[in-house]
Design an enzyme around this catalytic site. Structure first.
Site, PDB file in Angstrom:
ATOM      1  N   TYR A 185       4.920  -0.760  -5.067  1.00  0.00           N
ATOM      2  CA  TYR A 185       5.707  -0.382  -6.246  1.00  0.00           C
ATOM      3  C   TYR A 185       7.105  -0.995  -6.216  1.00  0.00           C
ATOM      4  CZ  TYR A 185       2.182   3.073  -7.629  1.00  0.00           C
ATOM      5  OH  TYR A 185       1.029   3.690  -8.030  1.00  0.00           O
ATOM      6  N   ASP A 226     -10.770   4.211  -0.043  1.00  0.00           N
ATOM      7  CA  ASP A 226     -11.934   4.426  -0.916  1.00  0.00           C
ATOM      8  C   ASP A 226     -12.757   5.612  -0.412  1.00  0.00           C
ATOM      9  OD1 ASP A 226     -12.457   2.856   1.309  1.00  0.00           O
ATOM     10  OD2 ASP A 226     -13.818   1.463   0.292  1.00  0.00           O
ATOM     11  N   ASP A 246      -0.071   7.936  -4.872  1.00  0.00           N
ATOM     12  CA  ASP A 246      -0.009   8.201  -6.317  1.00  0.00           C
ATOM     13  C   ASP A 246      -1.399   8.583  -6.825  1.00  0.00           C
ATOM     14  OD1 ASP A 246       0.936   8.296  -8.928  1.00  0.00           O
ATOM     15  OD2 ASP A 246       0.816   6.122  -9.231  1.00  0.00           O
ATOM     16  N   ASP A 295      -3.213  12.680  -7.562  1.00  0.00           N
ATOM     17  CA  ASP A 295      -3.794  13.132  -8.833  1.00  0.00           C
ATOM     18  C   ASP A 295      -5.178  13.743  -8.602  1.00  0.00           C
ATOM     19  OD1 ASP A 295      -1.575  12.256 -10.264  1.00  0.00           O
ATOM     20  OD2 ASP A 295      -2.782  11.383 -11.873  1.00  0.00           O
TER      21      ASP A 295
HETATM   22  C1  IPM Z   1       4.052  10.046 -10.177  1.00  0.00           C
HETATM   23  C2  IPM Z   1       4.033   9.203 -11.434  1.00  0.00           C
HETATM   24  C3  IPM Z   1       5.021   8.065 -11.266  1.00  0.00           C
HETATM   25  C4  IPM Z   1       4.608   7.249 -10.067  1.00  0.00           C
HETATM   26  C5  IPM Z   1       5.178   7.183 -12.515  1.00  0.00           C
HETATM   27  C6  IPM Z   1       5.566   7.998 -13.728  1.00  0.00           C
HETATM   28  C7  IPM Z   1       6.151   6.061 -12.301  1.00  0.00           C
HETATM   29  O1  IPM Z   1       2.741   8.751 -11.667  1.00  0.00           O
HETATM   30  O2  IPM Z   1       5.122  10.581  -9.847  1.00  0.00           O
HETATM   31  O3  IPM Z   1       3.014  10.175  -9.550  1.00  0.00           O
HETATM   32  O4  IPM Z   1       3.746   6.391 -10.161  1.00  0.00           O
HETATM   33  O5  IPM Z   1       5.155   7.480  -8.989  1.00  0.00           O
HETATM   34 MG    MG Z   2       1.254   9.590 -10.394  1.00  0.00          MG
END
Ligand code: IPM
Ligand code: MG
Length: 362
Positions: free
Chosen positions: A140, A223, A247, A251
């Site tokens: 990133y 993976d 990231d 999720d």
């Molecule tokens: C998170 C979000 C951010 C990231 C985005 C909004 C830049 O997805 O905090 O997980 O990728 O870090």
């Molecule tokens: Mg995120």
């Protein structure tokens, strides 16, 4: 005296943050914590008002703060802007400028919400995972990056995935220490079968391990980790991984618990000053409709009190108040099931505050 900077950000951030601030103010007053609140702009809202998604004034206020409470940033209305002007860049910049390298993302199953998960209750009941994501390095932020034209006239986009030894070591330490305070199992996630940056990641994690003999270290390719998280999530205690994998996996982790609307997060620097935000985004589709779940932001205040403001008792009471409100059957849309009572953002905030006031005066 502690300074806390409030950054509501965009869309539902503007609705959920005020609910969390009410909770913070209540414990501040009751416990005489001496917290002083400042307010600032970040994201698309900041761009609208200043032309910059991360204004210099916000950075200055942030540097002078012990903790920051952030709502969420982003929205389709800013997607067409040049990359440096986009809301997400404002978020990445404040993380980088403040060196908030340690992102702690718990995925905890609230027993009251076991049926809200898309997995069968027996796979997720009692789930308690902590994902430790490296937040200011990796692909990133790696240079060089950008777009270029190849000799044949074709366009190419490119990024650089790199991690230095010291970057890996500092996040590794945070993760080992977190594991020591919990179930003493740490799983480091990488792609060491393909990527050099993560081969080094694995080596450095192995080098750290002897310093934490009470922690059992294991490794997993990303993976496989994604698969294991949905197949047998309770095998995990603490997961440590780089920025991009963290990231994505966080999720997944959040959805195991039923709703991303329940999960707080902390992003800490080396002195435990930090930024606290819900794991979810700015949800433009429901913004301005009093539908958003404020609980992740309220629970982020609890994390803030525990990690940065040294007020664990206040943190515990906020978490207890949230539990009582869930027990009473109140639900925002994201965690609602038939038979429960559907409420909006404001009413959910009212209920938590009322439960908290009861606990404070008990
Ligand atoms: C998170 C979000 C951010 C990231 C985005 C909004 C830049 O997805 O905090 O997980 O990728 O870090
Ligand atoms: Mg995120």
């Amino acid at each position: 005296m502690s300074q806390v900077l409030i950054l509501p950000g965009d869309h539902i951030g503007q609705e959920i943050v005020p609910q969390a601030v009410r909770v913070l103010e209540a414990v501040n007053q009751h416990f005489d914590l001496g917290i002083e609140l400042r307010h600032g702009l970040l994201g698309g809202t900041a761009y609208e008002q200043t032309g910059d998604p991360c204004p210099a004034e916000t950075l200055q206020l942030a540097r002078a703060s012990d903790a920051i409470l952030l709502g969420a940033v982003g929205g389709p209305e800013w997607d067409k802007l040049d990359r440096p002007l986009r809301p997400e860049q404002g978020l990445l910049r404040i993380r980088k400028e403040l060196q908030l390298f340690a992102n702690l993302r718990p995925a905890i199953m609230y027993p009251q919400l076991a049926h809200a998960s898309s997995l069968k209750p027996e796979f997720v009941s009692g789930l308690d995972i902590l994902i430790v994501r490296e937040l200011v390095g990796g692909i990133y932020f790696g240079q060089p990056r950008g777009f270029r034209e190849l000799e044949n006239g074709e366009r190419e986009g490119f990024n650089t995935y790199k991690y230095s030894e010291s970057e890996i070591r500092r996040i590794g330490r945070v993760a080992f220490e977190a594991a020591q305070r919990r179930g003493k199992r740490l799983c480091s996630v990488d792609k060491a079968n393909v990527l050099e940056a993560t081969m080094l990641w694995r080596e450095v994690m192995n080098e750290l391990a002897p310093q934490y003999p009470d922690v059992e270290l294991s490794h997993m390719y990303v993976d496989n980790a994604a698969m294991q998280l949905v197949m047998r999530p309770k095998q995990f205690d603490v997961i440590v991984t780089g920025n991009m994998f963290g990231d994505i996996l966080s999720d997944i982790g959040s959805m195991l618990t039923g709703s991303i609307g329940m999960l707080p997060s902390a992003s800490l620097d080396k002195n435990n000053a930090g930024m606290y935000e819900p794991c979810h985004g700015s949800a433009p589709d429901i913004s301005g409709q009093d539908k958003a779940n404020p609980l992740a932001t309220i629970l982020s205040v609890a994390m803030m009190l525990r990690y940065s403001l040294n007020a664990p008792a206040a943190a515990g009471l906020i978490e207890k108040a949230v539990g009582e409100v869930l027990d009473s059957g109140l639900r925002t849309g994201d965690i609602f099931n038939p038979g429960e009572q559907l409420v909006g953002t404001q009413a959910m905030g009212d209920a938590v505050l009322a439960a908290l006031q009861r606990l404070l005066s008990a």
